[in-house]
Design a protein around this motif. Structure first.
Motif, short mmCIF file in Angstrom:
data_model
loop_
_atom_site.label_atom_id
_atom_site.label_comp_id
_atom_site.label_asym_id
_atom_site.label_seq_id
_atom_site.Cartn_x
_atom_site.Cartn_y
_atom_site.Cartn_z
N SER A 103 0.84 -1.20 0.00
CA SER A 103 0.00 0.00 0.00
C SER A 103 0.87 1.24 0.00
O SER A 103 1.99 1.23 0.53
CB SER A 103 -0.90 0.02 1.23
OG SER A 103 -1.92 -0.94 1.12
N GLU A 104 0.35 2.31 -0.59
CA GLU A 104 1.03 3.60 -0.55
C GLU A 104 0.52 4.39 0.66
O GLU A 104 -0.65 4.28 1.03
CB GLU A 104 0.73 4.38 -1.83
CG GLU A 104 1.31 3.76 -3.08
CD GLU A 104 2.82 3.69 -3.05
OE1 GLU A 104 3.46 4.69 -2.67
OE2 GLU A 104 3.37 2.63 -3.38
N GLU A 105 1.40 5.16 1.25
CA GLU A 105 0.98 6.00 2.37
C GLU A 105 -0.10 6.97 1.88
O GLU A 105 0.04 7.63 0.85
CB GLU A 105 2.18 6.80 2.89
CG GLU A 105 1.91 7.50 4.20
CD GLU A 105 3.13 8.25 4.72
OE1 GLU A 105 2.92 9.18 5.51
OE2 GLU A 105 4.25 7.91 4.32
N GLY A 106 -1.22 7.00 2.58
CA GLY A 106 -2.31 7.86 2.16
C GLY A 106 -3.35 7.17 1.30
O GLY A 106 -4.39 7.74 0.97
N GLN A 107 -3.07 5.92 0.91
CA GLN A 107 -4.06 5.15 0.14
C GLN A 107 -5.27 4.87 1.03
O GLN A 107 -5.11 4.43 2.17
CB GLN A 107 -3.40 3.83 -0.30
CG GLN A 107 -4.18 3.02 -1.30
CD GLN A 107 -3.37 1.80 -1.76
OE1 GLN A 107 -2.17 1.88 -1.95
NE2 GLN A 107 -4.04 0.67 -1.92
N LYS A 108 -6.47 5.13 0.53
CA LYS A 108 -7.65 5.06 1.41
C LYS A 108 -7.94 3.65 1.90
O LYS A 108 -8.26 3.44 3.08
CB LYS A 108 -8.87 5.62 0.67
CG LYS A 108 -8.78 7.11 0.38
CD LYS A 108 -10.02 7.57 -0.38
CE LYS A 108 -9.94 9.02 -0.77
NZ LYS A 108 -11.08 9.43 -1.62
N ASP A 217 -13.51 12.78 -3.06
CA ASP A 217 -13.77 12.21 -1.74
C ASP A 217 -14.40 10.83 -1.81
O ASP A 217 -14.40 10.09 -0.82
CB ASP A 217 -14.66 13.15 -0.91
CG ASP A 217 -16.01 13.40 -1.57
OD1 ASP A 217 -16.09 13.35 -2.82
OD2 ASP A 217 -16.98 13.64 -0.84
N ASP A 220 -11.68 5.75 -4.76
CA ASP A 220 -10.71 4.82 -4.17
C ASP A 220 -9.70 4.30 -5.19
O ASP A 220 -8.60 3.87 -4.82
CB ASP A 220 -11.42 3.61 -3.56
CG ASP A 220 -12.18 3.95 -2.29
OD1 ASP A 220 -11.96 5.04 -1.72
OD2 ASP A 220 -13.02 3.13 -1.86
N GLY A 272 -4.35 14.88 -3.80
CA GLY A 272 -3.61 13.95 -2.94
C GLY A 272 -3.93 12.50 -3.18
O GLY A 272 -3.91 11.69 -2.25
N TYR A 273 -4.21 12.14 -4.44
CA TYR A 273 -4.53 10.74 -4.73
C TYR A 273 -3.30 9.87 -4.52
O TYR A 273 -2.23 10.16 -5.04
CB TYR A 273 -5.03 10.58 -6.18
CG TYR A 273 -5.41 9.15 -6.50
CD1 TYR A 273 -6.64 8.64 -6.13
CD2 TYR A 273 -4.51 8.29 -7.14
CE1 TYR A 273 -7.00 7.33 -6.40
CE2 TYR A 273 -4.85 6.97 -7.42
CZ TYR A 273 -6.08 6.50 -7.05
OH TYR A 273 -6.41 5.18 -7.31
N GLN A 274 -3.49 8.81 -3.75
CA GLN A 274 -2.41 7.85 -3.48
C GLN A 274 -2.94 6.45 -3.78
O GLN A 274 -4.07 6.13 -3.45
CB GLN A 274 -1.99 7.90 -2.01
CG GLN A 274 -1.65 9.28 -1.48
CD GLN A 274 -0.31 9.78 -1.98
OE1 GLN A 274 0.66 9.04 -2.00
NE2 GLN A 274 -0.25 11.03 -2.38
#
Length: 307
Positions: A103-108, A217, A220, A272-274
């Motif tokens: 996972s990437e940091e900030g991934q929902k 918002d 995903d 800020g899409y991660q």
């Protein structure tokens, strides 16, 4: 940016698992690895076998992870619900036993996802991309579809911990602006997220940039496609199914079509899409011999503009 580029078997023409011309799934995984991918979707239910040891061996050989499975089926008919729930169990029990992708940091939500797509209605398939001509579901039929989506997403999450994302798709009953907006009213974000597909949005008369901006918002997961405008204008004047349009080449390598991926890149930074973006380029599987070339062009283009 914490964005990882992944792939999908539809770039090799894999959309209907019963199509007699599909390339072997082992070849698709091998070529995906050659193109530089570390992650790939499972593809439509029934293509890659539900055989954990065989699939794991091929993934390991090609240094790949599965980042999503897909339900690509009739979400409307009450008689299909048991089949859909069976697919949830099969897909989620497989993808959760495979090694997890990072996972990437900030991934929902962590991968793997369950991508849910309505498909299988001839009357809508021939009206793909034509919001003013396509019939809509009755309110009762729409509510039935929403109930089915909630049931699938609940099963995936409560039983397997898999996050569901709903994918508006050209030729299905969740395609046009009014339908996506109604979906977002009826399915809360707690239940399922959104998988926006730049190519399907454009194909169906929407601006992908605007939708990513307005619904950040709820977003995903993202699919990237590009569209050959000359072929698009041609097929919009024809009585043609969506995948027949794809066989004519309406989807092209990213960077060679009408969609502005420089602007989308800046937008993804702003919101800020991660996480993961999956490249897709639907085609006739009889043209799969050019898939590796095209996929590589898409990957190289995205890297060249900063992804």
């Amino acid at each position: 940016m914490g964005i990882k580029i992944a792939g999908a078997p539809c770039c090799w023409g894999v959309d209907d698992p019963k199509n007699p011309y599909l390339p072997p799934w082992e070849r698709v995984l091998h070529e995906a690895s050659q193109a530089g991918y570390k992650g790939i979707e499972l593809g439509p239910y029934g293509y890659i076998p539900m055989d954990i040891e065989r699939v794991q061996a091929e993934l390991s050989k090609n240094d790949l992870n599965i980042i999503a499975g897909t339900i690509f089926d009739d979400l409307v008919s009450p008689s299909n619900l048991e089949n859909l729930l069976h697919q949830v169990d099969d897909i989620c029990s497989l993808i959760t036993k495979l090694p997890l992708s990072p996972s990437e940091e900030g991934q929902k939500f962590p991968t793997p996802y369950l991508v849910i797509i309505d498909w299988g209605h001839e009357e809508r398939d021939y009206k793909a991309g034509k919001p003013d001509e396509a019939q809509r579901l009755s309110s009762d039929a729409w509510n039935t579809m929403m109930t089915h989506i909630r049931a699938l997403a609940d099963r995936a999450w409560t039983k397997y911990g898999v996050r569901s994302v709903i994918h508006p798709h050209a030729g299905g009953y969740i395609e046009f602006e009014d339908e996506i907006k109604q979906l977002l009213e009826d399915i809360p974000y707690e239940t399922a997220g959104l998988c926006l597909d730049t190519g399907h949005l454009y194909y169906s008369k929407m601006d992908p940039y605007q939708w990513i901006q307005d619904y950040a918002d709820r977003l995903d997961y993202i699919h990237f496609k590009d569209i050959n405008l000359d072929i698009y204008n041609e097929v919009m004047g024809e009585h043609i199914r969506f995948f027949e349009a794809c066989a004519k080449g309406v989807m092209c390598p990213i960077g060679q079509g009408i969609i502005d991926y420089n602007s989308i890149h800046k937008l993804l930074k702003e919101i800020g899409y991660q996480g993961y973006i999956t490249i897709e380029q639907e085609r006739d599987p009889r043209n799969a011999d050019t898939s590796l070339r095209d996929v590589k062009q898409s990957v190289d283009y995205l890297k060249s503009v900063g992804y």
